[in-house]
Design an enzyme around this catalytic site. Structure first.
Site, mmCIF file in Angstrom:
data_model
loop_
_atom_site.group_PDB
_atom_site.id
_atom_site.type_symbol
_atom_site.label_atom_id
_atom_site.label_comp_id
_atom_site.label_asym_id
_atom_site.label_seq_id
_atom_site.Cartn_x
_atom_site.Cartn_y
_atom_site.Cartn_z
ATOM 1 N N HIS A 262 0.927 -1.413 0.052
ATOM 2 C CA HIS A 262 0.075 0.002 0.044
ATOM 3 C C HIS A 262 0.934 1.307 0.116
ATOM 4 O O HIS A 262 0.653 2.114 -0.938
ATOM 5 C CB HIS A 262 -0.909 0.058 1.141
ATOM 6 C CG HIS A 262 -1.763 1.320 1.388
ATOM 7 N ND1 HIS A 262 -3.235 1.093 1.317
ATOM 8 C CD2 HIS A 262 -1.468 2.423 1.584
ATOM 9 C CE1 HIS A 262 -3.607 2.448 1.557
ATOM 10 N NE2 HIS A 262 -2.668 3.118 1.739
ATOM 11 N N GLU A 263 1.894 1.360 0.932
ATOM 12 C CA GLU A 263 2.584 2.443 0.977
ATOM 13 C C GLU A 263 3.870 2.656 -0.142
ATOM 14 O O GLU A 263 4.011 3.695 -0.761
ATOM 15 C CB GLU A 263 3.588 2.347 2.443
ATOM 16 C CG GLU A 263 2.439 2.308 3.669
ATOM 17 C CD GLU A 263 1.631 3.581 3.559
ATOM 18 O OE1 GLU A 263 1.586 4.543 2.875
ATOM 19 O OE2 GLU A 263 0.335 3.101 4.114
ATOM 20 N N HIS B 153 2.004 4.375 -3.060
ATOM 21 C CA HIS B 153 2.117 5.704 -3.197
ATOM 22 C C HIS B 153 3.241 6.299 -3.509
ATOM 23 O O HIS B 153 3.261 7.227 -4.410
ATOM 24 C CB HIS B 153 2.016 6.191 -1.483
ATOM 25 C CG HIS B 153 0.523 6.110 -1.016
ATOM 26 N ND1 HIS B 153 -0.615 6.636 -1.732
ATOM 27 C CD2 HIS B 153 0.102 5.198 0.050
ATOM 28 C CE1 HIS B 153 -1.863 6.361 -1.114
ATOM 29 N NE2 HIS B 153 -1.493 5.476 0.034
#
Length: 170
Positions: free
Chosen positions: A78-79, A82
């Protein structure tokens, strides 16, 4: 502050996941993305944050220790997504189409904006406040602002000023 010590095997599992997902992105874009720095400094109920310019990922050590593999499988990609979206597309909405595409098509992980981990151990205390229609819970920061006379808060439903209700944090 009590710092959670992350066992080396767990740190290695985080790095293994990061490197696997980073390799998928490198193959997909034919770009040699640098490996982001991993820090175990995230506090509160957030599982992690991506620091775009610094090219680093901050993970919540308490939630990592409590959830281990599910945390790694969900939060690390998820990170990383980004960071990759920022590198490839610039500033776009944080969980927008580009991020969703990066998660599902490139990193091959389902795109979920929020985690479902139990947060009782990392959740802040709250203070009860009353208005004309209900009971509200204010964070420590907001409560302290009220106590110092710096802020006042109003109910969104009835418009009344919130008044401190009891002495014990919840």
């Amino acid at each position: 502050m009590n710092k959670a010590r992350i066992p080396i095997a767990l740190q290695q599992a985080v790095m293994r996941c990061l490197r696997e997902k980073l390799q998928l992105a490198r193959q997909h874009f034919s770009v040699e993305f640098p490996e982001p720095k991993i820090l175990y400094q995230q506090r509160g109920t957030s599982a992690g944050t991506a620091w775009l310019q610094a090219w680093e990922i901050r993970l919540n050590p308490v939630l990592l220790m409590e959830n281990q593999q599910p945390f790694i499988d969900e939060v690390v990609p998820h990170e990383l997504a980004h960071l990759l979206v920022f590198r490839q597309f610039g500033r776009v909405p944080p969980h927008g189409n580009e991020w969703r595409w990066m998660m599902e098509s490139v990193l091959q992980v389902s795109a979920s904006r929020t985690h479902q981990f139990e947060i009782a151990s990392v959740q802040s205390k709250t203070y009860p406040y009353r208005c004309g229609c209900q009971l509200h819970q204010l964070t420590v920061r907001r409560h302290n602002r009220v106590m110092r006379g710096e802020s006042e808060y109003r109910c969104r439903q009835c418009g009344d000023k919130l008044k401190f209700f009891a002495g014990e944090p919840v």
